[in-house]
Design a protein around this motif. Structure first.
Motif, short mmCIF file in Angstrom:
data_model
loop_
_atom_site.label_atom_id
_atom_site.label_comp_id
_atom_site.label_asym_id
_atom_site.label_seq_id
_atom_site.Cartn_x
_atom_site.Cartn_y
_atom_site.Cartn_z
N MET A 69 0.97 -0.78 -0.16
CA MET A 69 -0.03 0.33 0.37
C MET A 69 0.60 1.46 -0.17
SD MET A 69 -3.28 -1.03 -0.09
CE MET A 69 -3.68 -0.20 1.23
N TYR A 70 0.04 2.25 -0.58
CA TYR A 70 0.85 3.24 -0.56
C TYR A 70 0.30 5.14 0.15
CZ TYR A 70 2.93 0.96 -4.14
OH TYR A 70 3.81 -0.08 -5.04
N HIS A 71 1.37 5.42 0.93
CA HIS A 71 1.70 6.63 1.78
C HIS A 71 1.55 8.09 1.21
CE1 HIS A 71 -1.24 3.68 4.62
NE2 HIS A 71 0.30 3.34 4.30
N THR A 72 1.13 8.78 1.06
CA THR A 72 1.23 10.48 1.19
C THR A 72 1.79 10.76 2.06
OG1 THR A 72 1.22 10.27 -1.67
CG2 THR A 72 1.06 11.95 -0.08
N CYS A 73 2.62 11.26 2.45
CA CYS A 73 3.37 12.46 3.68
C CYS A 73 3.67 13.39 3.57
CB CYS A 73 4.06 10.99 4.86
SG CYS A 73 3.15 9.60 5.08
N GLN A 74 4.16 14.03 4.50
CA GLN A 74 4.30 15.79 4.46
C GLN A 74 5.01 16.08 6.06
OE1 GLN A 74 1.89 18.74 2.81
NE2 GLN A 74 3.51 19.74 2.52
N VAL A 75 6.04 16.67 6.10
CA VAL A 75 6.70 17.37 6.91
C VAL A 75 6.51 18.71 7.09
CG1 VAL A 75 8.37 17.87 8.63
CG2 VAL A 75 7.95 15.25 7.42
N ASN A 109 -3.40 7.04 -0.22
CA ASN A 109 -3.08 7.23 -1.63
C ASN A 109 -4.50 5.83 -2.26
OD1 ASN A 109 -1.09 8.51 -0.72
ND2 ASN A 109 -0.59 7.51 -2.57
N THR A 110 -4.23 4.66 -1.35
CA THR A 110 -5.24 3.54 -2.04
C THR A 110 -6.54 3.35 -1.59
OG1 THR A 110 -3.56 2.23 -0.53
CG2 THR A 110 -3.24 1.85 -2.58
N GLU A 111 -7.24 2.98 -2.56
CA GLU A 111 -9.13 3.03 -2.01
C GLU A 111 -9.03 1.74 -1.08
OE1 GLU A 111 -11.47 0.30 -4.41
OE2 GLU A 111 -10.07 1.31 -6.01
N ALA A 112 -10.15 1.20 0.05
CA ALA A 112 -10.17 0.84 1.19
C ALA A 112 -10.63 -0.37 -0.08
CB ALA A 112 -12.54 0.71 1.09
N PHE A 113 -11.01 -1.00 -0.63
CA PHE A 113 -10.77 -1.82 -1.48
C PHE A 113 -9.57 -3.13 -1.42
CE2 PHE A 113 -10.15 -5.04 -4.92
CZ PHE A 113 -11.54 -6.10 -5.59
N TYR A 114 -8.77 -2.32 -1.28
CA TYR A 114 -7.17 -3.09 -0.92
C TYR A 114 -7.23 -3.54 0.41
CZ TYR A 114 -6.19 -2.12 -5.91
OH TYR A 114 -6.32 -1.91 -6.92
N GLY A 115 -7.89 -3.30 1.54
CA GLY A 115 -8.21 -3.69 2.36
C GLY A 115 -8.18 -2.75 3.93
N SER A 168 0.14 -0.06 -6.80
CA SER A 168 1.22 0.51 -7.42
C SER A 168 0.51 2.23 -8.29
CB SER A 168 1.87 -0.13 -8.19
OG SER A 168 1.21 -0.49 -9.35
N ASN A 169 -0.33 1.75 -9.17
CA ASN A 169 -0.88 2.84 -10.37
C ASN A 169 -1.95 3.30 -9.01
OD1 ASN A 169 0.65 2.10 -11.82
ND2 ASN A 169 -0.25 -0.27 -12.78
N GLU A 170 -2.64 3.75 -8.06
CA GLU A 170 -3.60 4.11 -8.49
C GLU A 170 -3.09 5.80 -6.59
OE1 GLU A 170 -7.39 2.35 -6.92
OE2 GLU A 170 -7.13 3.20 -4.75
N ASP A 171 -3.98 6.39 -6.98
CA ASP A 171 -3.40 7.90 -5.82
C ASP A 171 -4.43 8.41 -5.84
OD1 ASP A 171 -2.61 9.30 -4.59
OD2 ASP A 171 -0.71 9.36 -5.69
N VAL A 172 -5.18 8.56 -5.17
CA VAL A 172 -6.70 9.51 -4.72
C VAL A 172 -6.63 10.75 -4.79
CG1 VAL A 172 -6.42 9.51 -2.44
CG2 VAL A 172 -8.36 9.31 -3.61
N PHE A 173 -5.30 11.65 -4.47
CA PHE A 173 -4.39 12.49 -4.30
C PHE A 173 -4.18 13.19 -5.83
CE2 PHE A 173 -2.84 11.04 -0.08
CZ PHE A 173 -3.43 11.43 0.61
N HIS A 174 -4.32 12.54 -6.68
CA HIS A 174 -4.08 12.36 -8.71
C HIS A 174 -5.19 12.02 -9.13
CE1 HIS A 174 -0.48 14.03 -8.26
NE2 HIS A 174 0.31 13.15 -6.96
#
Length: 592
Positions: A69-75, A109-115, A168-174
């Motif tokens: 899974m993928y996460h977008t973070c910011q400091v 980034n990834t939707e609920a379908f993946y867990g 890997s091809n999904e990103d709700v932020f985009h």
């Protein structure tokens, strides 16, 4: 004490991170719910924010996912970056200046379908002082209801790639939803699922519930009944509904049936958000496909909204998306597969919607949507929406930690792990021209770009991460051309039959270098599409579960699934040949 917890405490005591951050000082954004002492979330985007001083790092202990899974973070106000995670600890930040106050935000980034994301704990240095993060309660509250297009499924793929989606091809932020939110607020969330429709349907070997049932549930459940309804204590100011595409791909309801179901969904949303402004978007698909069934979708949505308004609810608004004469997007270049927009397509869609939607939001919520133009406030938005700043970056950019002299020129060095490490190992441009050519490429190589005058500006060193396009399979054959990241010395490559590996130009677009023997592809992304045969009027469809079913994908609706027996099988069905009269002619199995 839990043995795993003991091991973790011992491990973190060795590096100075041995304290659990209090959850009551965490701002959880989205549909988070408690599971014992843990915080869990399913629907995206689910984010959290913390503010503290006295810790050099922040580490998340997340229960393992079934997939990466993928996460977008910011400091602070630095550029956002993407972290991948499947098991173990996810290090969000390290090398933070303890004497400074830091605000860190992360969203999935990834939707609920993946867990489900189950957050056990956030770990910090023992000297950490937890503070309250900046409040976003007074910002606009926005919720998006939609399908794969809202979830950002396939959005990171190139136009015309016709590839399957995946984490890997999904990103709700985009997605277009993420782009709209970036202009409006930091307080937004998404209830979206790939393949969902207004009505329930069966496809890909799965019985999909309609949005009416999923919207009420605190988490996505494909097969089981909803374990617990969401409490709706958080109240949306704006709800954006973008549904209907899948109803006419996997189903073919009558206009009245679809209209009735859409009206029921509107009524349900209104019952949960009594004061919200509800936008009902006519899905983009109809602007590139003039088929009669899409007109039924248009009519159903239009009439459902008109009836609601005539009944006295003037805060329900129909939002058009162009038509076949005035398209908002290019039907080829702005789509991955003529249904799902690319990053550029999603951005363009949002840019077209903003001048139509923002004035209506400002009119209804002037205190939360101030300023002028298409954004709620004077500032523009970052690419992730985690922080609404003027920074425009991509999700592959990591926070730069130094002022670098000689980038791409004399003196540039890529140092591991950072410029300030006394034991650092550095490559100069003669040794590694790629890694030293820019900060982003050095970070992709696992280091930090340094120059003769490099000086630390923030004391923040963030973990290097691979670019999103690098996620793929390793090289399987040195005899075939493969796209490798960042270059041919890497073991991270796309298979030779992928879009990226088809040519040097495609590979460069994917951020890599084409390696190995270049072979002429046996098929192009467009040549795999199944069309009506010249003789006999045959038309190939992917039917679920087999050719005896009446639920089928047509080539124009799902080119991937109908392009071959193998791909239809991957979609959960069987490839069938139909005569023009609609009767099944042949079952096309893999061995045929």
């Amino acid at each position: 004490m839990d043995p795993l917890r003991i091991v973790l405490l011992i491990a973190f005591s060795q590096v100075g991170a041995e304290k659990v951050y209090p959850f009551d000082k965490v701002d959880f954004i989205g549909r988070w719910f408690e599971v014992g002492a843990q915080q869990a979330s399913s629907w995206g985007t689910v984010s959290f924010a913390v503010t503290f001083k006295g810790s050099s790092r922040l580490v998340a202990r997340i229960q393992p996912y079934n997939v990466e899974m993928y996460h977008t973070c910011q400091v602070d106000d630095n550029d956002p970056y993407v972290l991948s995670h499947q098991s173990g600890l996810m290090e969000i930040a390290r090398g933070l200046a303890k004497e400074e106050t830091h605000t860190i935000k992360c969203g999935r980034n990834t939707e609920a379908f993946y867990g489900v994301t189950i957050l056990d704990a956030l770990l910090v240095d023992d000297s950490c002082v937890a503070l309250s993060p900046p409040s976003i309660a007074n910002e606009l509250h926005v919720e998006f209801l939609g399908d794969s297009i809202t979830a950002g499924w396939q959005v990171l793929l190139s136009s015309g790639s016709w590839e399957q989606g995946g984490p890997s091809n999904e990103d709700v932020f985009h997605s277009y939803a993420g782009r709209l939110a970036q202009a409006w607020t930091s307080n937004w969330r998404v209830v979206a699922q790939t393949s969902i429709g207004v009505l329930p349907h069966y496809s890909f070997g799965t019985n999909f519930k309609g949005m009416k049932d999923q919207f009420l549930c605190r988490e996505l459940k494909l097969y089981e009944p909803c374990p617990k309804e969401w409490n709706f204590e958080w109240q949306a100011d704006v709800v954006v509904i973008n549904l209907g595409t899948n109803d006419f791909i996997f189903n073919n309801p009558s206009e009245s049936e679809f209209q009735s179901a859409y009206a029921t969904l509107i009524g349900l949303v209104r019952s949960k958000y009594p004061t919200a402004l509800i936008f009902c978007i006519v899905p983009l698909v109809q602007s590139c496909k003039p088929d009669a069934k899409w007109q039924k979708m248009i009519n159903g949505i239009t009439n459902a909204v008109a009836n609601a308004v005539s009944s006295g609810d003037e805060r329900i608004l129909l939002q058009g998306s162009g038509d076949t004469q005035t398209r908002l997007l290019d039907c080829i270049s702005d789509y991955v597969d003529q249904i799902h927009p690319t990053q550029q397509g999603a951005l363009r869609f949002a840019e077209k919607l903003l001048p139509m939607m923002t004035p209506k939001i400002r009119e209804n919520f002037p205190e939360k949507c101030q300023g002028e133009g298409n954004t709620c406030g004077a500032q523009s938005a970052s690419t992730t929406g985690l922080s609404r700043t003027s920074s425009q970056t991509t999700d592959t950019t990591i926070v730069s930690t130094s002022t670098v002299g000689g980038i791409g020129g004399s003196g540039a060095m890529c140092c591991y792990p950072s410029c300030n490490d006394p034991a650092r190992v550095c490559n100069d441009e003669t040794e590694s021209e790629y890694c030293t050519s820019s900060p982003a490429k050095c970070q992709a190589c696992g280091g930090e770009l340094c120059g003769p005058t490099a000086t630390s500006t923030s004391g923040t060193t963030l973990p290097a991460t691979t670019e999103r396009t690098t996620i793929g399979t390793t090289s399987q054959s040195s005899q075939s051309a493969e796209c490798c990241y960042p270059d041919c010395s890497s073991s991270v490559c796309n298979p030779s039959n992928s879009y990226c590996s088809r040519s040097s130009e495609n590979c460069q677009k994917c951020g890599g270098e084409l390696c190995g023997r270049v072979e002429t592809p046996t098929e192009s992304p467009t040549s795999t599409m199944v069309t009506s045969s010249a003789s006999g009027g045959e038309l190939f469809k992917c039917c679920y579960p087999d050719c005896s079913s009446q639920v089928c994908n047509e080539p124009e609706d799902s080119p991937y699934c109908t392009s071959s027996p193998e791909k239809c099988s991957n979609c959960g069905g069987e490839l069938c040949a139909f005569q023009a009269n609609g009767l099944v002619a042949t079952s096309l199995r893999d061995e045929s």
